[in-house]
Write an enzyme that holds these catalytic residues in place. Sequence first.
Site, mmCIF file in Angstrom:
data_model
loop_
_atom_site.group_PDB
_atom_site.id
_atom_site.type_symbol
_atom_site.label_atom_id
_atom_site.label_comp_id
_atom_site.label_asym_id
_atom_site.label_seq_id
_atom_site.Cartn_x
_atom_site.Cartn_y
_atom_site.Cartn_z
ATOM 1 N N THR A 59 0.841 -1.193 0.000
ATOM 2 C CA THR A 59 0.000 0.000 0.000
ATOM 3 C C THR A 59 0.872 1.237 0.000
ATOM 4 O O THR A 59 1.874 1.313 0.704
ATOM 5 C CB THR A 59 -0.934 -0.006 1.220
ATOM 6 O OG1 THR A 59 -1.869 -1.050 1.050
ATOM 7 C CG2 THR A 59 -1.683 1.301 1.357
ATOM 8 N N ARG A 97 -13.292 -8.141 -3.782
ATOM 9 C CA ARG A 97 -13.208 -7.481 -2.478
ATOM 10 C C ARG A 97 -12.861 -6.005 -2.636
ATOM 11 O O ARG A 97 -12.000 -5.645 -3.417
ATOM 12 C CB ARG A 97 -12.123 -8.135 -1.618
ATOM 13 C CG ARG A 97 -11.813 -7.383 -0.325
ATOM 14 C CD ARG A 97 -10.601 -7.990 0.356
ATOM 15 N NE ARG A 97 -10.296 -7.340 1.629
ATOM 16 C CZ ARG A 97 -9.401 -6.354 1.755
ATOM 17 N NH1 ARG A 97 -8.767 -5.904 0.701
ATOM 18 N NH2 ARG A 97 -9.171 -5.821 2.941
ATOM 19 N N VAL A 98 -13.526 -5.170 -1.888
ATOM 20 C CA VAL A 98 -13.165 -3.760 -1.808
ATOM 21 C C VAL A 98 -12.642 -3.510 -0.406
ATOM 22 O O VAL A 98 -13.335 -3.751 0.574
ATOM 23 C CB VAL A 98 -14.383 -2.856 -2.090
ATOM 24 C CG1 VAL A 98 -14.013 -1.389 -1.882
ATOM 25 C CG2 VAL A 98 -14.883 -3.080 -3.509
ATOM 26 N N GLY A 99 -11.414 -3.064 -0.331
ATOM 27 C CA GLY A 99 -10.816 -2.794 0.977
ATOM 28 C C GLY A 99 -11.134 -1.388 1.446
ATOM 29 O O GLY A 99 -12.010 -0.707 0.902
ATOM 30 N N ASP A 100 -10.403 -0.955 2.445
ATOM 31 C CA ASP A 100 -10.667 0.356 3.041
ATOM 32 C C ASP A 100 -10.055 1.503 2.250
ATOM 33 O O ASP A 100 -10.509 2.639 2.350
ATOM 34 C CB ASP A 100 -10.107 0.390 4.467
ATOM 35 C CG ASP A 100 -8.601 0.137 4.489
ATOM 36 O OD1 ASP A 100 -8.126 -0.753 3.761
ATOM 37 O OD2 ASP A 100 -7.899 0.833 5.238
ATOM 38 N N THR A 106 -2.995 2.006 6.256
ATOM 39 C CA THR A 106 -2.605 0.704 5.715
ATOM 40 C C THR A 106 -2.858 -0.349 6.779
ATOM 41 O O THR A 106 -2.742 -0.077 7.970
ATOM 42 C CB THR A 106 -1.119 0.686 5.290
ATOM 43 O OG1 THR A 106 -0.801 -0.618 4.772
ATOM 44 C CG2 THR A 106 -0.190 0.979 6.453
ATOM 45 N N GLY A 107 -3.229 -1.527 6.327
ATOM 46 C CA GLY A 107 -3.485 -2.587 7.302
ATOM 47 C C GLY A 107 -4.655 -3.442 6.871
ATOM 48 O O GLY A 107 -5.038 -3.444 5.693
ATOM 49 N N GLY A 154 -7.932 -4.094 6.081
ATOM 50 C CA GLY A 154 -8.985 -3.149 5.730
ATOM 51 C C GLY A 154 -10.340 -3.380 6.363
ATOM 52 O O GLY A 154 -11.060 -2.422 6.661
HETATM 53 N N1 ASP Z 1 -5.665 -1.719 3.609
HETATM 54 C C1 ASP Z 1 -5.499 -2.517 2.421
HETATM 55 C C2 ASP Z 1 -6.696 -3.371 2.239
HETATM 56 O O1 ASP Z 1 -7.248 -3.849 3.195
HETATM 57 C C3 ASP Z 1 -4.297 -3.377 2.424
HETATM 58 C C4 ASP Z 1 -3.021 -2.723 2.815
HETATM 59 O O2 ASP Z 1 -3.031 -1.705 3.480
HETATM 60 O O3 ASP Z 1 -1.963 -3.274 2.499
HETATM 61 O O4 ASP Z 1 -7.083 -3.596 1.120
#
Ligand code: ASP
Length: 181
Positions: free
Chosen positions: A8, A36-39, A59-60, A62
């Site tokens: 990210t 999938r839709v992340g955050d 980041t993390g 989601g």
């Molecule tokens: N936050 C992102 C997601 O969940 C992934 C990431 O931060 O690496 O899609």
Amino acid sequence: GRESLMGTVGAVALDAAGNLAAATSTGGMTGKKWGRVGDSPIIGAGTYAANDCCAVSATGHGEFFIRAAVAHEIASLIRYRGLDVVEAADEVVMQQLVRLGGSGGVIAVGRDGRIAMPFNSEGMLRGAMDSRGLFATGTKSAPWCGRRRRRVSSGRTASRPFQGTSPTAPPCGRACRDPTG
Ligand code: ASP
């Protein structure tokens, strides 16, 4: 978690006119389900900016960032509880997300120019610059330390250790690995 080291890219900025901006780009989680839709693309979850308070990019994991509305929650703590950006980001990343079991971190800048980069994961690649000469980068170790560089009269750059105000940051000493320092 490993995901914090895996792709990210986020940026937050405050310009001289007081405009705040945030951007986040990601490939998502490793092995994610199709569709999938992340955050990251959800304003208020992984990304948020408003000139009256702050800019945040996360980041993390989601799913947890969506549930906690992380980026907007940080903004709300600034707006309605009067916290500064460092306190607000720490409250959400180190308290609320930890209680939910969500791993990751954020980069954030407040309208006053203060910078917060807390993470509850093992590491988070990060860097910060400001117009007064702060230049800091990090991977793991202390969530927030670096070197403040000052121009000296000869035109060379002098550095002195810099420690941010995050209450979660350990003292900036040997644990602070600043590759630029
Ligand atoms: N936050 C992102 C997601 O969940 C992934 C990431 O931060 O690496 O899609």
